[in-house]
Design a protein around this motif. Structure first.
Motif, PDB file in Angstrom:
ATOM      1  N   GLY A   1      15.433  39.190 -40.255  1.00  0.00           N
ATOM      2  CA  GLY A   1      15.320  40.418 -41.021  1.00  0.00           C
ATOM      3  C   GLY A   1      14.018  41.135 -40.748  1.00  0.00           C
ATOM      4  O   GLY A   1      13.147  40.640 -40.030  1.00  0.00           O
TER       5      GLY A   1
ATOM      6  N   TRP B   1      11.478  44.980 -41.956  1.00  0.00           N
ATOM      7  CA  TRP B   1      11.200  46.108 -42.827  1.00  0.00           C
ATOM      8  C   TRP B   1      10.510  47.237 -42.075  1.00  0.00           C
ATOM      9  O   TRP B   1       9.681  46.990 -41.195  1.00  0.00           O
ATOM     10  CB  TRP B   1      10.272  45.677 -43.966  1.00  0.00           C
ATOM     11  CG  TRP B   1      10.881  44.697 -44.912  1.00  0.00           C
ATOM     12  CD1 TRP B   1      11.070  43.357 -44.713  1.00  0.00           C
ATOM     13  CD2 TRP B   1      11.382  44.985 -46.212  1.00  0.00           C
ATOM     14  NE1 TRP B   1      11.669  42.796 -45.808  1.00  0.00           N
ATOM     15  CE2 TRP B   1      11.868  43.761 -46.757  1.00  0.00           C
ATOM     16  CE3 TRP B   1      11.462  46.148 -46.990  1.00  0.00           C
ATOM     17  CZ2 TRP B   1      12.435  43.687 -48.029  1.00  0.00           C
ATOM     18  CZ3 TRP B   1      12.028  46.069 -48.264  1.00  0.00           C
ATOM     19  CH2 TRP B   1      12.513  44.853 -48.767  1.00  0.00           C
TER      20      TRP B   1
ATOM     21  N   PRO C   1      14.293  47.898 -45.982  1.00  0.00           N
ATOM     22  CA  PRO C   1      14.782  46.973 -44.954  1.00  0.00           C
ATOM     23  C   PRO C   1      15.256  47.717 -43.709  1.00  0.00           C
ATOM     24  O   PRO C   1      15.808  48.820 -43.803  1.00  0.00           O
ATOM     25  CB  PRO C   1      15.955  46.260 -45.642  1.00  0.00           C
ATOM     26  CG  PRO C   1      15.722  46.460 -47.103  1.00  0.00           C
ATOM     27  CD  PRO C   1      15.057  47.803 -47.230  1.00  0.00           C
TER      28      PRO C   1
END
Length: 225
Positions: free
Chosen positions: A45, A47, A66
């Motif tokens: 993941g 950001w 995100p």
């Protein structure tokens, strides 16, 4: 190219970067407060973020939202274990090419290589920083080629022979690549007997790490990805 740093990041807010990442931001990329950066979570993941404070030992960024998912290519690689330098290059090319997973297999021409876990993690991180991949590449434990071939798979074996047609349906595929020197003729035949189709990467013998990139591009072109 986007500036990317690593930090454990699970929710919006202010994050203080580790010294190594702070040094990268301040000394290597020389960013200024207000600059837009991407923060990649080591576990997966990322950001969109904005730099609030630049210091080579303690930089601070603000996580904004995100990053949109960037799923890897639905392609898994099995690569003949080669010498250490080439093996680390294989890892980097697999990350950058978007392969979903990587399994090293031992073949008749394989080298007795053992990859260092810490160095492998650094190679994966460097490749993610370069290409913006959000997920770390899963690397499976090495398997003997004969063992790997026991499980039925849809996919290709890189071969100097003419490619035997393409897989055109939307499905997950595997690509099997030999180590330096390639698979032996017997191994190549066993792979095709196991159901893998021949995949030609051109008339010349490629370095293993180059074959990784070429095979991902070739399968992408065949499947229309």
């Amino acid at each position: 190219m986007s500036v990317r740093v690593f930090a454990a990041a699970t929710e919006p807010g202010v994050v203080t970067l580790a010294p190594e990442e702070s040094h990268y931001l301040a000394r290597v990329r020389r960013v200024r407060p207000g600059a837009a950066v991407e923060v990649l979570d080591p576990g997966g993941g990322g950001w969109d973020a904005e730099v609030e404070h630049v210091d080579p030992k303690r930089a601070v960024v603000r996580l904004l939202q995100p990053l949109a998912p960037r799923p890897p290519f639905a392609l898994d690689l099995a690569v003949g274990l080669t010498d250490a330098k080439a093996a680390y290059d294989v890892v980097a090319r697999a990350v950058e090419g978007g392969a979903r997973s990587l399994t090293f297999v031992t073949t008749e021409r394989s080298q007795p290589t053992r990859l260092n876990a810490e160095r492998t993690a650094r190679v994966i991180a460097a490749a993610r920083r370069q290409c913006g991949r959000l997920d770390p590449l899963p690397i499976q434990e090495p398997l003997a080629l004969a063992t790997w071939l026991e499980q039925p798979r849809v996919g290709y074996v890189a071969s100097l022979q003419t490619a035997a047609g393409g897989i055109t349906t939307a499905q997950d595929v595997w690509v099997l690549l030999g180590p330096e020197g390639g698979l032996t003729p017997t191994e190549d035949q066993r792979a095709r007997d196991a159901g893998l189709r021949a995949l030609s990467l051109g008339p010349f013998v490629l370095r293993t790490e180059v074959a990784v990139t070429a095979s991902i591009a070739a399968v992408g072109a065949i499947s229309g990805v």
